[in-house]
Enzyme design. Structure first.
Site, PDB file in Angstrom:
ATOM      1  N   ALA A 231       0.734  -1.348   0.177  1.00 37.70           N
ATOM      2  CA  ALA A 231      -0.065   0.084   0.144  1.00 37.70           C
ATOM      3  C   ALA A 231       0.997   1.338  -0.007  1.00 37.70           C
ATOM      4  O   ALA A 231       1.864   1.174   0.559  1.00 37.70           O
ATOM      5  CB  ALA A 231      -0.783  -0.107   1.283  1.00 37.70           C
TER       6      ALA A 231
ATOM      7  N   GLU B 204       0.747  -9.775  -1.321  1.00 38.29           N
ATOM      8  CA  GLU B 204      -0.762 -10.258  -1.583  1.00 38.29           C
ATOM      9  C   GLU B 204      -1.042 -10.316  -3.077  1.00 38.29           C
ATOM     10  O   GLU B 204      -1.894 -11.446  -3.309  1.00 38.29           O
ATOM     11  CB  GLU B 204      -1.549  -9.618  -0.758  1.00 38.29           C
ATOM     12  CG  GLU B 204      -1.258  -9.583   0.715  1.00 38.29           C
ATOM     13  CD  GLU B 204      -2.289  -8.646   1.575  1.00 38.29           C
ATOM     14  OE1 GLU B 204      -3.062  -9.349   2.685  1.00 38.29           O
ATOM     15  OE2 GLU B 204      -2.086  -7.551   1.513  1.00 38.29           O
TER      16      GLU B 204
ATOM     17  N   GLU C 167       2.304  -6.237   7.843  1.00 40.80           N
ATOM     18  CA  GLU C 167       1.425  -5.300   8.211  1.00 40.80           C
ATOM     19  C   GLU C 167       1.273  -4.868   9.803  1.00 40.80           C
ATOM     20  O   GLU C 167       0.992  -3.800  10.201  1.00 40.80           O
ATOM     21  CB  GLU C 167       0.196  -5.633   7.747  1.00 40.80           C
ATOM     22  CG  GLU C 167      -0.161  -5.337   6.140  1.00 40.80           C
ATOM     23  CD  GLU C 167       0.466  -6.603   5.466  1.00 40.80           C
ATOM     24  OE1 GLU C 167       0.060  -6.416   4.008  1.00 40.80           O
ATOM     25  OE2 GLU C 167       1.192  -7.425   5.869  1.00 40.80           O
TER      26      GLU C 167
END
Length: 266
Positions: free
Chosen positions: A71, A119, A139
């Protein structure tokens, strides 16, 4: 065989008649997935899913340093809680888009594949990596959890305890250990990039029946985790979709004539 762009940071290239390459193309940010990039990934996947001429998709990166670092945390840092909530469906659609590709998907991984980047690779059916690869789901080290499918896809690859260790420690795993643990499926041969190896694998897969490949993937995905009888019912339903297809007729005819099949793809 041409290129189609989806937004600024995603493009799709064709290789031969039946292989497509979905390229993450934000090298300046090592393919950090922003909201706009997530939308582009989802749009590219939707177009690929609808294209019956694509037998295999390769997911790759134009960055020299990374497959994808996950991200875009700079963007995330600027979002309010309300904005983050609205951004969530965009992010989820990107990962689901890759996961739901109806044809076999091969990730070509090099450099960093971390968090959401790993992912995206896990959402593919096969992962090819080169010696520079470093994977991980870090994460929890920044106060969240894997939210692109990692908590569900990783245990299916390596088992619940190994997945728990990797998620809870947030540790990074280099290529050789990643291959030994089953985090990646193949290491590219010496002197060959992960992309080259993944495209070669895709070409080999694409030589088979397009109808058969999609049905086999459907049976593998839907049957995973079910009890044996339920899984066999899934397999039987998938078999029925190919048994009376043009591909089945052509495959049998080509075998008996000792020639290469000319798949109709239907």
């Amino acid at each position: 065989m041409g290129e189609v762009r989806y937004g600024e940071w995603v493009r799709v290239e064709r290789h031969g008649a039946r292989v497509a390459e979905l390229v993450l193309d934000r090298p300046a940010a090592m393919n950090a997935v922003s909201s706009a990039m997530a939308e582009s990934i989802a749009a590219a996947c939707a177009a690929l899913a609808a294209d019956r001429t694509v037998s295999v998709t390769v997911l790759s990166s134009s960055s020299e340093k990374a497959f994808c670092v996950g991200a875009d945390l700079k963007e995330r840092n600027s979002l309010t809680d309300a904005e983050l909530g609205r951004q969530r469906p965009l992010a989820r659609a990107a990962y689901t888009g890759v996961l739901d590709l109806p044809m076999p998907a091969v990730a070509a991984v090099h450099g960093y594949a971390l968090g959401g980047g790993f992912e995206l690779a896990l959402a593919c059916d096969l992962i090819v990596a080169d010696p520079s690869t470093v994977v991980g789901l870090p994460e929890v080290s920044v106060g969240v959890i894997p939210g692109g499918g990692g908590t569900q896809l990783l245990p299916r690859r390596v088992g619940a305890a190994r997945a728990a260790e990797l998620v809870f420690t947030a540790r990074r795993v280099a290529a050789q250990e990643a291959a030994a643990l089953g985090l990646v499926d193949q290491l590219a041969p010496a002197g060959e990039s992960a992309r080259e190896a993944a495209l070669a694998l895709a070409e080999r897969i694409a030589g088979n029946s397009p109808v058969g490949l999609r049905a086999a993937k459907r049976a593998l995905r839907l049957g995973h985790g079910l009890d044996l009888r339920a899984g066999l019912d899934i397999e039987d339903a998938a078999w029925r979709t190919v048994a009376f297809s043009g591909d089945r007729a052509e495959g049998v005819a080509a075998f008996n004539a000792k020639r290469t099949p000319d798949w109709p793809g239907e």
